[in-house]
Design a protein around this motif. Sequence first.
Motif, PDB file in Angstrom:
ATOM      1  N   LEU A 151     -10.842   8.806  11.237  1.00 50.38           N
ATOM      2  CA  LEU A 151     -10.409   7.888  10.352  1.00 50.38           C
ATOM      3  C   LEU A 151      -9.108   8.594   9.375  1.00 50.38           C
ATOM      4  CD1 LEU A 151     -11.169   5.272   8.895  1.00 50.38           C
ATOM      5  CD2 LEU A 151     -12.557   6.551   7.278  1.00 50.38           C
ATOM      6  N   ALA A 152      -7.956   7.872   9.439  1.00 49.10           N
ATOM      7  CA  ALA A 152      -6.985   8.297   8.741  1.00 49.10           C
ATOM      8  C   ALA A 152      -6.856   7.797   7.445  1.00 49.10           C
ATOM      9  CB  ALA A 152      -5.481   8.210   9.449  1.00 49.10           C
ATOM     10  N   VAL A 153      -6.067   8.576   6.338  1.00 54.15           N
ATOM     11  CA  VAL A 153      -6.016   8.525   4.905  1.00 54.15           C
ATOM     12  C   VAL A 153      -4.796   8.937   4.681  1.00 54.15           C
ATOM     13  CG1 VAL A 153      -6.774   8.505   2.582  1.00 54.15           C
ATOM     14  CG2 VAL A 153      -8.412   8.627   4.276  1.00 54.15           C
ATOM     15  N   GLN A 154      -3.833   8.018   4.604  1.00 56.82           N
ATOM     16  CA  GLN A 154      -2.285   8.343   4.438  1.00 56.82           C
ATOM     17  C   GLN A 154      -1.598   7.814   3.400  1.00 56.82           C
ATOM     18  OE1 GLN A 154      -0.509   9.809   7.610  1.00 56.82           O
ATOM     19  NE2 GLN A 154      -2.797  10.578   7.432  1.00 56.82           N
ATOM     20  N   GLY A 155      -0.543   8.402   3.014  1.00 62.04           N
ATOM     21  CA  GLY A 155       0.267   7.700   1.827  1.00 62.04           C
ATOM     22  C   GLY A 155       0.406   8.943   0.541  1.00 62.04           C
ATOM     23  N   PRO A 156       1.216   8.634  -0.063  1.00 61.85           N
ATOM     24  CA  PRO A 156       1.405   9.961  -1.250  1.00 61.85           C
ATOM     25  C   PRO A 156       0.054  10.205  -2.130  1.00 61.85           C
ATOM     26  CG  PRO A 156       2.708   7.847  -1.751  1.00 61.85           C
ATOM     27  CD  PRO A 156       2.115   7.722  -0.385  1.00 61.85           C
ATOM     28  N   LYS A 157      -0.817   9.133  -2.299  1.00 61.15           N
ATOM     29  CA  LYS A 157      -1.934   9.303  -3.219  1.00 61.15           C
ATOM     30  C   LYS A 157      -2.949   9.683  -2.345  1.00 61.15           C
ATOM     31  CE  LYS A 157      -0.477   5.834  -6.410  1.00 61.15           C
ATOM     32  NZ  LYS A 157      -0.935   4.483  -7.070  1.00 61.15           N
ATOM     33  N   ALA A 158      -2.803  10.156  -0.917  1.00 64.41           N
ATOM     34  CA  ALA A 158      -3.955  10.513  -0.079  1.00 64.41           C
ATOM     35  C   ALA A 158      -4.576  11.825  -0.546  1.00 64.41           C
ATOM     36  CB  ALA A 158      -3.506  10.627   1.261  1.00 64.41           C
ATOM     37  N   GLU A 159      -3.676  12.662  -0.893  1.00 60.66           N
ATOM     38  CA  GLU A 159      -4.031  14.182  -1.332  1.00 60.66           C
ATOM     39  C   GLU A 159      -5.187  13.978  -2.574  1.00 60.66           C
ATOM     40  OE1 GLU A 159      -2.236  18.169  -3.077  1.00 60.66           O
ATOM     41  OE2 GLU A 159      -1.610  17.580  -0.885  1.00 60.66           O
ATOM     42  N   ASP A 160      -4.992  13.249  -3.613  1.00 56.82           N
ATOM     43  CA  ASP A 160      -5.578  13.052  -4.645  1.00 56.82           C
ATOM     44  C   ASP A 160      -7.051  12.536  -4.487  1.00 56.82           C
ATOM     45  OD1 ASP A 160      -3.695  14.292  -6.565  1.00 56.82           O
ATOM     46  OD2 ASP A 160      -2.823  12.249  -7.066  1.00 56.82           O
ATOM     47  N   LEU A 161      -6.901  11.472  -3.460  1.00 59.34           N
ATOM     48  CA  LEU A 161      -8.105  11.081  -3.129  1.00 59.34           C
ATOM     49  C   LEU A 161      -9.143  11.795  -2.058  1.00 59.34           C
ATOM     50  CD1 LEU A 161     -10.302   8.741  -2.473  1.00 59.34           C
ATOM     51  CD2 LEU A 161      -8.542   7.953  -0.884  1.00 59.34           C
ATOM     52  N   ILE A 162      -8.479  12.637  -1.492  1.00 58.41           N
ATOM     53  CA  ILE A 162      -9.277  13.509  -0.507  1.00 58.41           C
ATOM     54  C   ILE A 162      -9.763  14.475  -1.346  1.00 58.41           C
ATOM     55  CG2 ILE A 162      -9.128  14.982   1.359  1.00 58.41           C
ATOM     56  CD1 ILE A 162      -9.284  12.017   2.279  1.00 58.41           C
ATOM     57  N   ALA A 163      -9.019  15.127  -2.376  1.00 53.51           N
ATOM     58  CA  ALA A 163      -9.447  16.136  -3.290  1.00 53.51           C
ATOM     59  C   ALA A 163     -10.719  15.807  -3.787  1.00 53.51           C
ATOM     60  CB  ALA A 163      -8.320  16.633  -4.235  1.00 53.51           C
ATOM     61  N   CYS A 191      -8.502  17.528   8.487  1.00 54.80           N
ATOM     62  CA  CYS A 191      -7.417  17.833   8.766  1.00 54.80           C
ATOM     63  C   CYS A 191      -6.267  17.426   8.165  1.00 54.80           C
ATOM     64  CB  CYS A 191      -7.002  17.759  10.535  1.00 54.80           C
ATOM     65  SG  CYS A 191      -5.712  18.228  10.986  1.00 54.80           S
ATOM     66  N   ARG A 192      -5.428  17.878   7.607  1.00 60.06           N
ATOM     67  CA  ARG A 192      -4.143  17.565   7.004  1.00 60.06           C
ATOM     68  C   ARG A 192      -3.244  17.295   8.390  1.00 60.06           C
ATOM     69  NH1 ARG A 192      -1.432  17.793   1.978  1.00 60.06           N
ATOM     70  NH2 ARG A 192      -2.727  19.284   1.126  1.00 60.06           N
ATOM     71  N   SER A 193      -3.067  15.856   8.543  1.00 66.47           N
ATOM     72  CA  SER A 193      -2.203  15.448   9.707  1.00 66.47           C
ATOM     73  C   SER A 193      -2.353  13.709   9.523  1.00 66.47           C
ATOM     74  CB  SER A 193      -3.157  15.741  11.001  1.00 66.47           C
ATOM     75  OG  SER A 193      -4.445  15.133  10.963  1.00 66.47           O
ATOM     76  N   GLY A 194      -1.593  13.147  10.514  1.00 73.97           N
ATOM     77  CA  GLY A 194      -1.674  11.690  10.506  1.00 73.97           C
ATOM     78  C   GLY A 194      -0.356  11.095  11.129  1.00 73.97           C
ATOM     79  N   TRP A 195      -0.522  10.084  11.626  1.00 73.15           N
ATOM     80  CA  TRP A 195       0.861   9.631  12.111  1.00 73.15           C
ATOM     81  C   TRP A 195       1.764   8.929  11.423  1.00 73.15           C
ATOM     82  CZ3 TRP A 195       2.352   5.417  16.116  1.00 73.15           C
ATOM     83  CH2 TRP A 195       3.438   5.844  16.983  1.00 73.15           C
ATOM     84  N   SER A 196       2.235   9.764  10.355  1.00 74.04           N
ATOM     85  CA  SER A 196       3.294   9.146   9.456  1.00 74.04           C
ATOM     86  C   SER A 196       3.852  10.342   8.842  1.00 74.04           C
ATOM     87  CB  SER A 196       2.616   8.046   8.168  1.00 74.04           C
ATOM     88  OG  SER A 196       2.079   8.972   7.223  1.00 74.04           O
ATOM     89  N   LYS A 197       4.840   9.984   8.122  1.00 72.59           N
ATOM     90  CA  LYS A 197       5.674  11.172   7.455  1.00 72.59           C
ATOM     91  C   LYS A 197       5.381  10.997   5.791  1.00 72.59           C
ATOM     92  CE  LYS A 197       7.949  13.807  10.516  1.00 72.59           C
ATOM     93  NZ  LYS A 197       9.296  13.561  10.501  1.00 72.59           N
ATOM     94  N   GLN A 198       4.353  10.205   5.573  1.00 68.42           N
ATOM     95  CA  GLN A 198       4.087   9.946   4.288  1.00 68.42           C
ATOM     96  C   GLN A 198       3.011  11.068   3.425  1.00 68.42           C
ATOM     97  OE1 GLN A 198       6.711   8.128   2.846  1.00 68.42           O
ATOM     98  NE2 GLN A 198       7.180   8.100   4.835  1.00 68.42           N
ATOM     99  N   GLY A 199       2.689  11.803   4.508  1.00 69.59           N
ATOM    100  CA  GLY A 199       1.390  12.815   3.891  1.00 69.59           C
ATOM    101  C   GLY A 199       0.221  12.244   3.982  1.00 69.59           C
ATOM    102  N   VAL A 238       9.615   4.795  12.984  1.00 73.94           N
ATOM    103  CA  VAL A 238      10.811   4.869  13.650  1.00 73.94           C
ATOM    104  C   VAL A 238      11.536   5.559  12.525  1.00 73.94           C
ATOM    105  CG1 VAL A 238      12.877   3.294  14.235  1.00 73.94           C
ATOM    106  CG2 VAL A 238      10.427   2.881  15.194  1.00 73.94           C
ATOM    107  N   GLU A 239      11.433   5.102  11.378  1.00 77.05           N
ATOM    108  CA  GLU A 239      12.448   5.741  10.031  1.00 77.05           C
ATOM    109  C   GLU A 239      12.044   7.099  10.153  1.00 77.05           C
ATOM    110  OE1 GLU A 239      12.441   2.091   6.821  1.00 77.05           O
ATOM    111  OE2 GLU A 239      10.707   3.508   6.743  1.00 77.05           O
ATOM    112  N   SER A 240      11.109   7.611  10.387  1.00 74.71           N
ATOM    113  CA  SER A 240      10.628   8.929  10.409  1.00 74.71           C
ATOM    114  C   SER A 240      10.921   9.767  11.668  1.00 74.71           C
ATOM    115  CB  SER A 240       9.207   9.153  10.229  1.00 74.71           C
ATOM    116  OG  SER A 240       8.854   8.720   8.884  1.00 74.71           O
ATOM    117  N   GLY A 241      11.336   9.135  12.808  1.00 74.06           N
ATOM    118  CA  GLY A 241      11.589   9.465  14.077  1.00 74.06           C
ATOM    119  C   GLY A 241      10.401  10.376  14.872  1.00 74.06           C
ATOM    120  N   LEU A 242       9.389   9.546  14.555  1.00 73.19           N
ATOM    121  CA  LEU A 242       8.078  10.225  15.224  1.00 73.19           C
ATOM    122  C   LEU A 242       7.752   9.619  16.627  1.00 73.19           C
ATOM    123  CD1 LEU A 242       5.341   9.687  12.224  1.00 73.19           C
ATOM    124  CD2 LEU A 242       6.678  11.740  12.873  1.00 73.19           C
TER     125      LEU A 242
END
Length: 370
Positions: A151-163, A191-199, A238-242
């Motif tokens: 289950l992925a949690v992605q985006g710039p606010k993901a770290e605060d939520l997971i913490a 795991c710090r990971s996920g199919w995006s470049k947004q963290g 595509v923007e992130s070249g993944l």
Amino acid sequence: MNRITLSPRLRTSPFYASTVAAGLSDVTIYNKMVMPTSYGALKAEYERLLNGVAIWDVSAERQVEISGPDADACVQYLTARDLRKAKVGQGKYVAMCDHAGRILNDPVLMKLSGGRWWFSLADNDMLLWCKAVAAERGFDVEVCEPDVSPLAVQGPKAEDLIAELFGEEVRSLKYFWFTETNLDGIPVVLCRSGWSKQGGFELFLQDGSRGGELWDKVWAAGESYGIGPGAPNHVERVESGLVSWGGDNTPDSNPLELGMARYISVDTDVDYIGKAALQKVMAAGGPERLLVGLLVDSPATSSWPLPARTPVTLDGVEVGTMSAIVYSHRMQRTIAMAQVGRSVVEAGSTVQVEGPEGPMDATITELPFL
């Protein structure tokens, strides 16, 4: 409207009921599973990924577990990367190749406690491949698909939520590193990971009976951060070249053609499937094709369907294949990904791609776009 008929051959995830309740509207089939692709508001999902936090059901990212006395040797033979320095709690982006050096999968390989390894897979049935290789080589290992659903949690606010959920120590996790833990007794590998470049992070649920419970706990904690549902976002990737295995490569592609050279160990004394073929490619001067970006001269202000790879041409001659084309909201223009002959790329030629209204010029550029 097209519909997908569910059957025992087509699995749903432990989070499926939760995704339906969240408004699931579109799915695809990935690793013989139903995988969400949208909840009916793609632009909102894109903005949430870039500026907030999103929850993704990526259970279709299946695991192959290898354990036993010969696990290290077996995993190394299956992996085109020197693993001798890998540590417990570390993941590595790797290529799995056939004997001709053609890429079969590009998983994240995770080294867990207890002598276990997980290949966290893209869309290809590698369980059968790993079982066959292990048996033919006589490795003393057990190869299985464990009860694991990310289950992925992605985006710039993901770290605060997971913490908030797991404690401040998660902020120190490096990319692709992980910890084996639990959330109120629900066993996960975080795991710090996920199919995006947004963290973001992936929570590898290890008890499929508790999928709804895990989803609800993440959702409840995420409400103060504006959490909402989403899925691996085609425009952002595509923007992130993944790289999307099975989409951006052709059946004869090797990992060097997909920009994976820094993840491939060619000059090493460890043995793995495809090593001799990849060494031959490098001895010949490098890959014949390169994965590149295209800046497309298109008047369109939105993406158009691309159900299959389409030709990239130069003066009427096919020089590559385009695998994805989107309208980038951040760049405010149409961009694409393509596998193009190296000589054309190095010459900086203007190429052509086929659009809804005929051929269009495209300028080759490096990846990522952003």
